[in-house]
Design a protein around this motif. Structure first.
Motif, mmCIF file in Angstrom:
data_model
loop_
_atom_site.group_PDB
_atom_site.id
_atom_site.type_symbol
_atom_site.label_atom_id
_atom_site.label_comp_id
_atom_site.label_asym_id
_atom_site.label_seq_id
_atom_site.Cartn_x
_atom_site.Cartn_y
_atom_site.Cartn_z
ATOM 1 N N THR A 52 0.811 -1.248 -0.098
ATOM 2 C CA THR A 52 0.078 -0.058 -0.048
ATOM 3 C C THR A 52 1.036 1.165 -0.059
ATOM 4 O OG1 THR A 52 -1.667 -1.045 1.349
ATOM 5 C CG2 THR A 52 -1.846 1.073 1.334
ATOM 6 N N LEU A 53 0.763 2.040 -0.874
ATOM 7 C CA LEU A 53 1.432 3.290 -0.886
ATOM 8 C C LEU A 53 0.753 4.389 -0.081
ATOM 9 C CD1 LEU A 53 2.344 5.056 -4.352
ATOM 10 C CD2 LEU A 53 2.456 6.085 -2.070
ATOM 11 N N GLN A 54 1.524 4.618 1.015
ATOM 12 C CA GLN A 54 1.016 5.767 2.128
ATOM 13 C C GLN A 54 2.247 6.621 2.270
ATOM 14 O OE1 GLN A 54 -0.060 2.592 4.720
ATOM 15 N NE2 GLN A 54 1.798 2.561 5.931
ATOM 16 N N ALA A 110 -8.286 7.658 7.594
ATOM 17 C CA ALA A 110 -9.285 7.604 8.533
ATOM 18 C C ALA A 110 -8.839 7.151 9.954
ATOM 19 C CB ALA A 110 -10.607 6.769 7.975
ATOM 20 N N LEU A 111 -7.695 6.197 9.824
ATOM 21 C CA LEU A 111 -7.406 5.551 11.152
ATOM 22 C C LEU A 111 -6.131 6.341 11.751
ATOM 23 C CD1 LEU A 111 -7.622 1.892 10.230
ATOM 24 C CD2 LEU A 111 -9.124 3.385 11.527
ATOM 25 N N LEU A 112 -5.209 7.035 11.108
ATOM 26 C CA LEU A 112 -4.165 7.745 11.612
ATOM 27 C C LEU A 112 -3.806 9.008 11.240
ATOM 28 C CD1 LEU A 112 -1.991 6.484 13.365
ATOM 29 C CD2 LEU A 112 -0.371 5.763 11.195
ATOM 30 N N THR A 113 -3.815 9.860 12.082
ATOM 31 C CA THR A 113 -3.459 11.249 11.962
ATOM 32 C C THR A 113 -2.332 11.443 11.100
ATOM 33 O OG1 THR A 113 -4.812 11.974 13.469
ATOM 34 C CG2 THR A 113 -3.627 13.814 12.706
ATOM 35 N N GLY A 114 -2.135 12.197 9.977
ATOM 36 C CA GLY A 114 -0.762 12.423 9.478
ATOM 37 C C GLY A 114 -0.465 11.456 8.325
ATOM 38 N N ARG A 115 -1.338 10.544 8.191
ATOM 39 C CA ARG A 115 -1.280 9.648 6.965
ATOM 40 C C ARG A 115 -1.941 9.974 6.015
ATOM 41 N NH1 ARG A 115 0.191 3.528 8.670
ATOM 42 N NH2 ARG A 115 1.957 4.586 9.001
ATOM 43 N N TYR A 116 -1.577 9.624 4.619
ATOM 44 C CA TYR A 116 -2.296 9.993 3.608
ATOM 45 C C TYR A 116 -2.183 8.660 2.481
ATOM 46 C CZ TYR A 116 -2.253 14.572 5.251
ATOM 47 O OH TYR A 116 -2.383 15.637 6.172
ATOM 48 N N LYS A 117 -3.565 8.336 2.051
ATOM 49 C CA LYS A 117 -3.504 7.232 0.954
ATOM 50 C C LYS A 117 -4.346 7.831 -0.268
ATOM 51 C CE LYS A 117 -3.511 3.419 4.489
ATOM 52 N NZ LYS A 117 -4.458 2.506 5.009
ATOM 53 N N SER A 118 -4.125 6.880 -1.251
ATOM 54 C CA SER A 118 -5.082 6.894 -2.536
ATOM 55 C C SER A 118 -6.255 7.021 -2.249
ATOM 56 C CB SER A 118 -4.495 5.933 -3.531
ATOM 57 O OG SER A 118 -5.260 6.131 -4.629
ATOM 58 N N PRO A 119 -6.912 8.012 -2.904
ATOM 59 C CA PRO A 119 -8.481 7.770 -2.603
ATOM 60 C C PRO A 119 -9.183 6.528 -3.231
ATOM 61 C CG PRO A 119 -8.083 9.609 -4.340
ATOM 62 C CD PRO A 119 -6.576 8.991 -3.478
ATOM 63 N N ASN A 120 -8.603 6.153 -4.271
ATOM 64 C CA ASN A 120 -9.135 4.764 -5.002
ATOM 65 C C ASN A 120 -8.246 3.766 -4.679
ATOM 66 O OD1 ASN A 120 -9.943 3.336 -6.952
ATOM 67 N ND2 ASN A 120 -9.397 4.346 -8.519
ATOM 68 N N GLN A 121 -9.163 2.939 -3.739
ATOM 69 C CA GLN A 121 -8.331 1.424 -3.496
ATOM 70 C C GLN A 121 -7.571 0.636 -4.196
ATOM 71 O OE1 GLN A 121 -10.137 -0.632 -0.431
ATOM 72 N NE2 GLN A 121 -10.144 1.011 1.001
ATOM 73 N N ASN A 122 -8.256 0.725 -5.679
ATOM 74 C CA ASN A 122 -7.906 -0.135 -6.801
ATOM 75 C C ASN A 122 -7.268 0.681 -7.830
ATOM 76 O OD1 ASN A 122 -8.837 -2.560 -5.684
ATOM 77 N ND2 ASN A 122 -11.017 -1.789 -6.240
ATOM 78 N N GLY A 123 -6.787 1.986 -7.567
ATOM 79 C CA GLY A 123 -6.519 2.733 -8.617
ATOM 80 C C GLY A 123 -4.993 2.305 -8.817
ATOM 81 N N PRO A 124 -4.579 3.103 -9.762
ATOM 82 C CA PRO A 124 -2.846 3.077 -10.122
ATOM 83 C C PRO A 124 -1.927 3.228 -9.170
ATOM 84 C CG PRO A 124 -3.872 4.811 -11.229
ATOM 85 C CD PRO A 124 -4.959 4.442 -10.553
ATOM 86 N N LEU A 125 -2.398 4.267 -8.200
ATOM 87 C CA LEU A 125 -1.526 4.666 -7.329
ATOM 88 C C LEU A 125 -1.653 4.121 -5.771
ATOM 89 C CD1 LEU A 125 -0.843 8.456 -8.159
ATOM 90 C CD2 LEU A 125 0.506 6.378 -8.601
ATOM 91 N N ALA A 126 -2.425 3.043 -5.591
ATOM 92 C CA ALA A 126 -3.057 2.425 -4.516
ATOM 93 C C ALA A 126 -1.784 1.589 -4.005
ATOM 94 C CB ALA A 126 -4.188 1.568 -4.494
ATOM 95 N N THR A 127 -0.918 1.027 -4.726
ATOM 96 C CA THR A 127 0.124 0.405 -4.369
ATOM 97 C C THR A 127 1.338 0.696 -5.290
ATOM 98 O OG1 THR A 127 -0.484 -1.396 -5.832
ATOM 99 C CG2 THR A 127 -1.149 -1.857 -3.766
ATOM 100 N N GLY A 128 2.665 0.225 -4.885
ATOM 101 C CA GLY A 128 3.814 0.478 -5.370
ATOM 102 C C GLY A 128 4.038 -0.445 -6.695
ATOM 103 N N LYS A 129 4.591 -0.032 -7.558
ATOM 104 C CA LYS A 129 4.665 -1.227 -8.720
ATOM 105 C C LYS A 129 6.324 -0.983 -9.094
ATOM 106 C CE LYS A 129 0.566 -2.595 -8.960
ATOM 107 N NZ LYS A 129 0.448 -3.715 -8.269
ATOM 108 N N SER A 130 6.902 -2.111 -9.176
ATOM 109 C CA SER A 130 8.165 -2.450 -9.663
ATOM 110 C C SER A 130 8.477 -1.794 -10.881
ATOM 111 C CB SER A 130 8.848 -3.694 -9.529
ATOM 112 O OG SER A 130 9.801 -4.177 -10.227
ATOM 113 N N GLY A 131 9.464 -0.851 -11.108
ATOM 114 C CA GLY A 131 9.855 -0.434 -12.383
ATOM 115 C C GLY A 131 9.477 1.319 -12.568
ATOM 116 N N LEU A 132 8.502 1.507 -11.625
ATOM 117 C CA LEU A 132 7.974 2.834 -11.916
ATOM 118 C C LEU A 132 8.546 3.741 -10.984
ATOM 119 C CD1 LEU A 132 3.904 2.294 -11.886
ATOM 120 C CD2 LEU A 132 5.462 2.575 -14.050
#
Lengths: 279, 769
Positions: free
Chosen positions: A43-45, A84-106
């Motif tokens: 997960t990209l956070q 929602a669970l941790l103040t100061g942490r930010y995540k992609s708004p789209n859980q299945n979006g292209p930036l929800a997780t990191g990808k090798s090579g990008l």
């Protein structure tokens, strides 16, 4: 003369040897610390803190809500939302979006802004996934009356990329199914020069307990992470900082940062785990 | 040059006058005495052993030769140059004169002396100046000179032109001294009563010196009075000292013995509980004998032994005993043989031993079992050295020689015994050879223009290293007018030994290690230029002014890596066991600056004013993210005012005031939570409290300044002379910072400073007979 000497002695004895430093301290302006450790398929956070001068009225860094966090990759761009669970942490708004997780090579760029503070940014590229297998040797050495037992092992494998690479190794062991006896070896950061095909590392740890005669095997779990150069440099200083802060003779460690205008790390890695029983 | 060695090309007959210049009364040889022949506008100086040789064209009339030396009455000799002959001269010390003598004849001023960046420190200046707790300290007087600074409050470490204390070649009677400090750097090793001469060279190094980048501090011990038995000593607040010297065979041979010991441990012993003893003391001994075998051969044997001892012992009833100790110290020994081949050729052969050793030990005995641990580290040298002075004519003064040194480094030797059996024995040892050959010629190109041209070939051989490096040395001076000269120099230096130190304050744990394949030798190049002016014509008689600028660049300077220290046994970033080579990183250094010096060497009031404006930069790939930074001892402004005033023949007043820009240090600016990768399969990321430091050493400590004052009361008691000295260190009680730390008080972080030495008065008593 006698009175003069007595006066000098008295003045010397009354002198305080410790006091507030009588020099102007230039406090640093508040700045942002950003930590984003981007793993392949992880997960990209992004964690954001507001850092203030150590001499300010409120010197503790605070996890920062209300920051604007933008993440760009080679193929996408998003403004992250607060977790929602941790103040100061930010995540992609789209859980299945292209930036929800990191990808090798990008390659990813993280940009954080907050009203009144300069915008900060950093970039990293997620390395290749690890494909080769690992060979390792394990040595257990019983200590004498005044020494602890030593458990040491070394790894070797081919550097699959052939380029300059950066790895972090970790290992833990379960003693013969006795789950309360978990050995956690210190993790190691290794830089492998370009063109070098085989790498080795070794590390050990001292334990104060005698090996249990019935514990005749170890279940080793080894983790290997392929890191980008920024994360490698950061983890080296992270470890050094952690291990030297109680040593008054050690040179201060300046934590590495690739966050332009701020602190922290925008780093990337891929990881792989190996299990092995050692008899 | 070879053509000119044979003579000047003229057919005039030449004659050589040679001999020794010695102190009247004691027959101590005087080195660096200026010998000047005004009629021919030429001259020379005595070498380390007081020998001189001057070859002059035949003259029909007598001519005058002047012999002058700082602190001594000048002497004029009338000579008839119709043949070669020996001329031994004795100069009277001004301190032996009952009245202050107004100088008579010719004295060479700094403007007339060709070498630059070289300062001779009169031993009587060391004795006269006030000192911390009354302990006279050679190195602390050297720190008062421009271009030289101390590392911190009370420290004896010497930093010369941006170099570290490891970059000074400190020589005592030809033997290298590796750790020149007692009591964690607060006092230097050298007992002033046993010292004959002190010379500091900061640049334009003569080719005979090598092995360090920044300076040479050449100290020679006294030889001992050849005429009569003599003694001197003193009692101070923390130590007492005694020196005895006298003839073995009158006029032919002599001895000198000098000792010093602190007694803090003895003073606190009565206040210790019965089952506990702890204390600290240091001592040093110097011994020297010398023999004039005949007119052409002289033999000298000298030794120095010094040790610091810290101990802590405790025992409870008969069953338990624990003893621990930390000892460190130097031992040097030198045997020298002077041989004068003829009036123009003088040779010296030296055999030298030098050792520095640190021992940390602990032993425990309990209920019949015992355990002991000892850790030693150090360096040991065996050296042989051969130097020849060849003085063919007044235009050339040639010096050549060779030195071979066998080093044994022991960075770490650990022995553990359990019940008297060796359980662990790990000894890390490195051997190497460090060799050098050199030649230099001091050429009088014209009566106004001189040049010192030299070349040293240095060689270092260790297990996997064999290096040969040329080191050219050039110094030149041109006398524009009698009272004004310009000077310039260039020198290349190599250093094959490194000092690993975290603190820079001279802890005994600082470790000497050799250059290896991984840790390359340090190298520096230095250019310097300056002007020297005698101010007499401007209405300030006996005042000299000099200004020197320098630029020095060095590579392969080493430093501990971030987070590393001598305590680091494992690398936390790789998990592997580390050696000292793993703990260090190398980089480049650059330093430049300007030094001003106004000095007054003669008269009732003597002293100097020095000012240095300087910059020093380091750049290491592995430190400060590769960015340039100032080392801790970078000092923009450094001022020293030093004065000694002879109020009367019974009272001497002395004072020093020093000012220096604060040290460059690293302080945390902010704290935050740093997140790292999770350990192994653990999904929770590691987090630590990290401190943000900004750039390395970006913070300046408060400027350092202090005034010391001393008054000496002398009295001739007939059979002996005594001196009471009352001195005050830091008279106006300036709270100079020794270090800073951050404390959380009254709801916020505060920067606190610790001051080591406030106003400290002291009193001491000295005598001599």
């Amino acid at each position: 003369m006698k009175q003069f000497i007595l006066l000098l002695f008295a003045a010397g004895m009354l002198s305080s040897c410790e006091r507030d430093a009588d020099i102007p301290i230039k406090e640093i302006d508040p700045l942002l610390a950003v930590h984003a450790l981007i793993g392949h398929n992880q997960t990209l956070q992004v964690d954001v803190q507001l850092v203030k001068s150590i001499f300010s009225d409120d010197p503790d860094a605070t996890s920062l809500a209300g920051a604007t966090v933008k993440v760009y990759s080679d193929t996408a761009e998003e403004t992250f939302v607060p977790d929602a669970l941790l103040t100061g942490r930010y995540k992609s708004p789209n859980q299945n979006g292209p930036l929800a997780t990191g990808k090798s090579g990008l390659t990813y760029t993280v940009e954080v802004s907050y009203p009144g503070l300069p915008t900060v940014r950093g970039t990293c590229t997620v390395p290749e996934q690890i494909t080769t297998d690992v060979e390792f040797d394990y040595i257990a050495q019983k200590g004498n009356q005044y020494q602890d037992s030593i458990r040491r092992f070394s790894l070797s494998w081919n550097n699959f990329s052939g380029n300059e690479s950066y790895f972090r190794f970790g290992a833990s062991a379960d003693m013969s199914g006795m789950s309360e006896l978990i050995i956690q070896w210190p993790e190691a950061n290794i830089k492998v020069e370009a063109g070098k095909q085989e790498i080795e590392t070794g590390y050990g740890i001292l334990y104060s307990w005698e090996p249990n005669p019935s514990a005749n095997y170890l279940d080793l779990r080894i983790s290997i992470r392929n890191m980008d150069v920024h994360l490698y440099k950061y983890m080296r200083t992270f470890d050094l900082h952690q291990f030297s802060q109680d040593n008054p003779f050690a040179e201060p460690v300046v934590p590495y940062s690739n966050v332009e205008g701020g602190l922290g790390i925008i780093g990337a890695y891929t990881e792989r785990y190996y299990n092995k029983s050692v008899y | 040059m070879l053509l000119s060695l044979s003579g000047t090309g003229q057919s005039t007959a030449k004659h050589t006058i040679s001999g020794y210049v010695k102190e009247f009364g004691s027959l101590e040889p005087l080195l660096g005495v200026n010998i000047y022949v005004p009629a021919l506008e030429t001259g020379t100086t005595t070498n380390t052993y007081g020998f001189y040789s001057i070859t002059l064209p035949e003259q029909s009339d007598t001519i005058s030769i002047y012999f002058s030396y700082v602190g001594f009455e000048s002497k004029e000799a009338e000579v008839l140059l119709t043949k070669s002959y020996d001329l031994n001269i004795q100069l009277k010390s001004r301190s032996d004169l009952k009245e202050v003598v107004v100088e008579g004849k010719k004295e060479l001023t700094p403007a007339e002396i060709p070498q630059m960046s070289r300062i001779e420190i009169p031993v009587h200046t060391v004795r006269n100046l006030p000192a911390l707790l009354g302990e006279k300290d050679v190195l602390k007087v050297i720190q008062l000179l421009p271009g030289v600074q101390s590392g911190g409050e009370g420290q004896s470490g010497v930093y010369v032109r941006g170099g570290g204390p490891d970059q000074n070649l400190i020589i005592l009677d030809d033997a290298t001294v590796y750790n020149a400090q007692h009591l964690f750097g607060f006092f230097s090793l050298f007992n002033g009563d046993a010292i004959r001469s002190i010379e500091l060279i900061k640049g334009g190094f003569p080719a005979k010196y090598g092995g360090r980048l920044s300076s040479v501090i050449d100290i020679n011990m006294k030889e001992g009075n050849k005429e009569k038995f003599h003694g001197e000593g003193g009692v101070g607040i923390i130590s007492s000292r005694l020196t005895l010297e006298g003839p073995i065979q009158k006029g032919k041979s002599s001895f000198l013995f000098s000792g010093r010991r602190t007694y803090m441990d003895l003073l606190i012993r009565p206040f210790m509980p019965a089952d506990l003893t702890a204390g600290y003391f240091f001592y040093d001994f110097t011994a020297k004998v010398n023999f004039d075998i005949d007119e052409r051969n002289k033999l000298y044997v000298s030794s120095y032994a010094g040790r610091d001892k810290f101990y802590f012992n405790e025992s409870y009833d008969r069953d338990y005993e624990f003893n621990s100790k930390m000892h460190w110290g130097n031992f040097t020994s030198t045997a020298r043989w002077n041989h004068q081949f003829n009036r123009k050729v003088f040779a010296n052969t030296s055999l030298i031993f030098s050792q520095y050793q640190l021992l940390i030990g602990a032993e425990a005995k309990e209920s019949g079992s015992d355990f002991s641990l000892s850790m030693t580290s150090g360096i040991r040298d065996y050296s042989a050295k051969f130097d020849v002075d060849y003085l063919p004519n007044t235009r050339h003064s040639i010096r050549t020689g060779a030195q071979i040194t066998y080093h044994t480094f022991t960075p770490n030797a650990v022995v553990v015994t359990v019940n008297s059996k060796n359980e662990l024995e790990e000894i890390e040892r490195y051997q190497s050879f460090e060799n050098g050959i050199y030649i230099q010629d001091d050429i009088r190109i014209t009566s106004r223009w001189r040049a010192l041209l030299g070349l040293r070939l240095s060689n270092f051989m260790a297990e996997e290293v064999n290096l040969i490096r040329p080191e050219p040395r050039i110094s030149t001076s041109y006398m524009i007018k009698k009272d004004l000269s310009v000077k310039a120099s260039y020198a290349v230096m190599n250093q094959y030994v490194h000092l690993l130190t975290n603190t820079g304050i001279g802890l005994p744990t600082d470790l000497w290690v050799p250059a290896t394949q991984r840790v390359a030798p340090q190298q520096s190049q230095q250019v310097a230029a300056g002007i020297s002016k005698d101010l007499e014509k401007l209405g300030w008689p006996k005042l000299n002014f000099s200004i020197e600028g320098y630029y020095k660049w060095s590579n392969n300077v080493i430093s501990y890596k971030e987070g590393a220290s001598f305590l680091a046994l494992d690398d936390p970033t790789t998990g592997t066991e580390v050696s000292w080579e793993d703990n260090v990183t190398s980089g480049d250094a650059e330093s430049y600056g300007v030094e001003f010096l106004v000095e007054k060497k003669f008269g009732k009031f003597t002293g100097w004013m020095g000012y240095t404006l300087s910059w020093t930069w380091f750049q290491f790939a592995e430190l400060n993210n590769g960015n340039r930074f100032h080392p801790r001892y970078d000092r923009r402004h450094d001022i020293s005012l030093v004065g000694v005033y002879e109020l009367s023949k019974d009272i001497t007043i002395s004072g020093t005031w020093i000012y220096g820009t604060g040290n460059a240090v690293t302080l945390p600016l902010a704290g935050y939570t740093a997140t790292g990768l999770p350990s192994g399969a653990n999904s929770t990321p590691n987090a630590i409290y990290a401190q943000h430091y900004g750039e390395k050493n970006a913070f300046r400590m408060a400027a350092y300044h202090r005034f010391d004052l001393g008054v000496q009361f002398h009295k001739d008691k007939g059979k002996y002379e005594r001196t009471w000295e009352v001195s005050v260190y830091n008279l106006y009680n300036q709270k100079n910072p020794f270090f800073y730390y951050i404390a959380y008080e009254q709801g916020r972080n505060r920067l606190k400073q610790v001051t080591l030495f406030p106003l400290i008065p002291s009193v001491s008593y000295s005598f001599k007979f």
